[in-house]
Write a protein that holds these residues in place. Sequence first.
Motif, PDB file in Angstrom:
ATOM      1  N   TRP A 157      -0.184 -12.245   4.576  1.00  0.00           N
ATOM      2  CA  TRP A 157      -1.036 -11.187   5.133  1.00  0.00           C
ATOM      3  C   TRP A 157      -2.483 -11.577   4.920  1.00  0.00           C
ATOM      4  O   TRP A 157      -2.914 -11.758   3.779  1.00  0.00           O
ATOM      5  CB  TRP A 157      -0.717  -9.847   4.465  1.00  0.00           C
ATOM      6  CG  TRP A 157       0.680  -9.415   4.749  1.00  0.00           C
ATOM      7  CD1 TRP A 157       1.792  -9.659   3.994  1.00  0.00           C
ATOM      8  CD2 TRP A 157       1.130  -8.703   5.908  1.00  0.00           C
ATOM      9  NE1 TRP A 157       2.900  -9.135   4.612  1.00  0.00           N
ATOM     10  CE2 TRP A 157       2.526  -8.537   5.780  1.00  0.00           C
ATOM     11  CE3 TRP A 157       0.491  -8.188   7.041  1.00  0.00           C
ATOM     12  CZ2 TRP A 157       3.304  -7.882   6.738  1.00  0.00           C
ATOM     13  CZ3 TRP A 157       1.250  -7.534   7.994  1.00  0.00           C
ATOM     14  CH2 TRP A 157       2.633  -7.379   7.844  1.00  0.00           C
ATOM     15  N   LYS A 158      -3.227 -11.706   6.038  1.00  0.00           N
ATOM     16  CA  LYS A 158      -4.580 -12.261   5.940  1.00  0.00           C
ATOM     17  C   LYS A 158      -5.606 -11.353   6.584  1.00  0.00           C
ATOM     18  O   LYS A 158      -5.261 -10.426   7.300  1.00  0.00           O
ATOM     19  CB  LYS A 158      -4.630 -13.622   6.646  1.00  0.00           C
ATOM     20  CG  LYS A 158      -3.738 -14.646   5.996  1.00  0.00           C
ATOM     21  CD  LYS A 158      -4.241 -16.050   6.122  1.00  0.00           C
ATOM     22  CE  LYS A 158      -5.574 -16.357   5.556  1.00  0.00           C
ATOM     23  NZ  LYS A 158      -5.640 -17.372   4.557  1.00  0.00           N
ATOM     24  N   VAL A 169       2.073 -15.403   9.905  1.00  0.00           N
ATOM     25  CA  VAL A 169       0.709 -15.136   9.445  1.00  0.00           C
ATOM     26  C   VAL A 169       0.264 -13.895  10.185  1.00  0.00           C
ATOM     27  O   VAL A 169       0.192 -13.902  11.426  1.00  0.00           O
ATOM     28  CB  VAL A 169      -0.229 -16.325   9.745  1.00  0.00           C
ATOM     29  CG1 VAL A 169      -1.651 -16.012   9.303  1.00  0.00           C
ATOM     30  CG2 VAL A 169       0.278 -17.592   9.054  1.00  0.00           C
ATOM     31  N   LYS A 170       0.026 -12.813   9.454  1.00  0.00           N
ATOM     32  CA  LYS A 170      -0.247 -11.537  10.128  1.00  0.00           C
ATOM     33  C   LYS A 170      -1.501 -10.871   9.605  1.00  0.00           C
ATOM     34  O   LYS A 170      -1.939 -11.125   8.492  1.00  0.00           O
ATOM     35  CB  LYS A 170       0.959 -10.599   9.942  1.00  0.00           C
ATOM     36  CG  LYS A 170       2.159 -11.097  10.762  1.00  0.00           C
ATOM     37  CD  LYS A 170       3.358 -10.166  10.711  1.00  0.00           C
ATOM     38  CE  LYS A 170       3.091  -8.749  11.077  1.00  0.00           C
ATOM     39  NZ  LYS A 170       3.836  -8.261  12.242  1.00  0.00           N
ATOM     40  N   SER A 171      -2.041  -9.998  10.454  1.00  0.00           N
ATOM     41  CA  SER A 171      -3.267  -9.301  10.091  1.00  0.00           C
ATOM     42  C   SER A 171      -2.974  -8.183   9.122  1.00  0.00           C
ATOM     43  O   SER A 171      -2.172  -7.295   9.386  1.00  0.00           O
ATOM     44  CB  SER A 171      -3.929  -8.706  11.324  1.00  0.00           C
ATOM     45  OG  SER A 171      -4.832  -7.709  10.919  1.00  0.00           O
ATOM     46  N   PHE A 172      -3.702  -8.206   8.065  1.00  0.00           N
ATOM     47  CA  PHE A 172      -3.572  -7.239   7.032  1.00  0.00           C
ATOM     48  C   PHE A 172      -4.127  -5.871   7.475  1.00  0.00           C
ATOM     49  O   PHE A 172      -3.606  -4.832   7.104  1.00  0.00           O
ATOM     50  CB  PHE A 172      -4.358  -7.853   5.885  1.00  0.00           C
ATOM     51  CG  PHE A 172      -4.625  -6.963   4.789  1.00  0.00           C
ATOM     52  CD1 PHE A 172      -3.605  -6.598   3.964  1.00  0.00           C
ATOM     53  CD2 PHE A 172      -5.901  -6.493   4.569  1.00  0.00           C
ATOM     54  CE1 PHE A 172      -3.849  -5.751   2.910  1.00  0.00           C
ATOM     55  CE2 PHE A 172      -6.142  -5.663   3.517  1.00  0.00           C
ATOM     56  CZ  PHE A 172      -5.117  -5.283   2.686  1.00  0.00           C
ATOM     57  N   VAL A 173      -5.165  -5.899   8.311  1.00  0.00           N
ATOM     58  CA  VAL A 173      -5.736  -4.625   8.775  1.00  0.00           C
ATOM     59  C   VAL A 173      -4.981  -4.055   9.961  1.00  0.00           C
ATOM     60  O   VAL A 173      -5.034  -2.864  10.228  1.00  0.00           O
ATOM     61  CB  VAL A 173      -7.238  -4.744   9.152  1.00  0.00           C
ATOM     62  CG1 VAL A 173      -8.093  -4.754   7.916  1.00  0.00           C
ATOM     63  CG2 VAL A 173      -7.512  -5.968  10.003  1.00  0.00           C
ATOM     64  N   ASN A 174      -4.259  -4.923  10.680  1.00  0.00           N
ATOM     65  CA  ASN A 174      -3.560  -4.469  11.881  1.00  0.00           C
ATOM     66  C   ASN A 174      -2.120  -4.985  11.827  1.00  0.00           C
ATOM     67  O   ASN A 174      -1.724  -5.846  12.608  1.00  0.00           O
ATOM     68  CB  ASN A 174      -4.324  -5.017  13.095  1.00  0.00           C
ATOM     69  CG  ASN A 174      -3.815  -4.451  14.395  1.00  0.00           C
ATOM     70  OD1 ASN A 174      -2.980  -3.531  14.392  1.00  0.00           O
ATOM     71  ND2 ASN A 174      -4.280  -5.006  15.497  1.00  0.00           N
TER      72      ASN A 174
END
Length: 419
Positions: free
Chosen positions: A220-221, A276-281
């Motif tokens: 989560w990035k 690899v995924k968005s931490f905010v979305n």
Amino acid sequence: MKIFKFGGASVKSAEAIKQAAKIIGTEHAPLIVVVSAMGKMTNKLEALCSDYFYKKNGIEAHIEDIRHFHYNIIDSLFEKNAEQVKNKIERLLLELHQITVSEPSLCYDFEYDRIVSFGERISTAIVSEYLNSVSLSNRLVDIRTALKTDDNYRDANIDIALSGEFCKKAFTFDGVQRYVTQGFIAGTTTNQTTTLGREGSDYTAAILANLLDAESVTIWKDVPGVMNADPKIFTEAEIMPRISYKEAVELSHCGAQIIHPKTIKPLQNKDIPLRVKSFVNPEAEGSVILSIKEKMEMPPVYIVKKNQLLLTLSPRDFSFVAEEKLSHIFATLAKYRLKLHLVQQSAINFTFLIDYNAQTFDAFIDELQQTYEVLYNKNVTLLTIRHYNERIIEKLTTGKNILVEQRSRLTARFVINEN
Ligand code: ASP
Ligand code: MG
């Protein structure tokens, strides 16, 4: 079982940790949560370690700063039992303090690992407590008891067979669905603390996935996925939804900051996909790295690696740079733990590019000068363009002072003088 990894940016504040808990709460499968030190804590601990080892003043101030940072987060995170959590952290800070009032050993890297590891030890203690407090019950595992390494401090090598055995005992999932554990740190067979290299938490997640046959790993990035360029530098950066293991290894090797270069091998070996995924979305698709057999169309990918050192060596006795000289140069690089990024060779010149390390620079150059005439440029940038075309090269290199240029079938690389 799945593995989630939260890096420093995704646990840098109380808000971030709450968001991480939300993401963890939506996952039903058995889960291992691998957590890094909060925000820039590893840098702070590095500074503390250096001041301790070189006997500078201000150790107390460093520890107070570390306490203050974490206590602030605890205060905004916990409604009821903030004091109880602080007591736990206080015990760790006391342990850290005790190290700093003792005489340092002669080995910097040993001291570094035992001090810097407090970043992860503190962050996981807080995250585990917080998840428990919001009914995401979990067990905290001290990864140093399960991931076993040699004593190559700061870049320790994992003993796969031994770690496999210990990890299976540590992560049994008997009566518990979730574990929280530290990235980046590990332990020797004599229970000394080691680390796996800066940004090594991704690697921890990948190794655990390999040893425990996880279904997938998700990192989560604070970016929406793997981009074809750094969006902070290139506005036209776009997300790459599917990437092969092979491409990902090449990208991280060129210096793409997205994942630690060692991460791919353990996953590829067991065919475990890496998301690899968005931490905010978190609903957005992000990127997935997996085995892709067919040939894929890839957009040009640009990777910029700054603060590099370009050296050219010529033997003082005018001898060729042949095998014997090369092995001496490589041994010297290994001794100073410098990683090569690019090499170019002629009859009596050997040119190469490495990360600039202010700490070892003088000693390294002195040693080389005993055998070679040494020329160097500090503050150069390595620009790598994978899947290049002429238009992109022109766009990115026009007007730049290029010191070295190399092209292979897929990759063009330019060493640019920034001075
Ligand atoms: N905390 C460590 C670092 O900053 C490890 C990591 O973040 O992956 O390098
Ligand atoms: Mg990090």
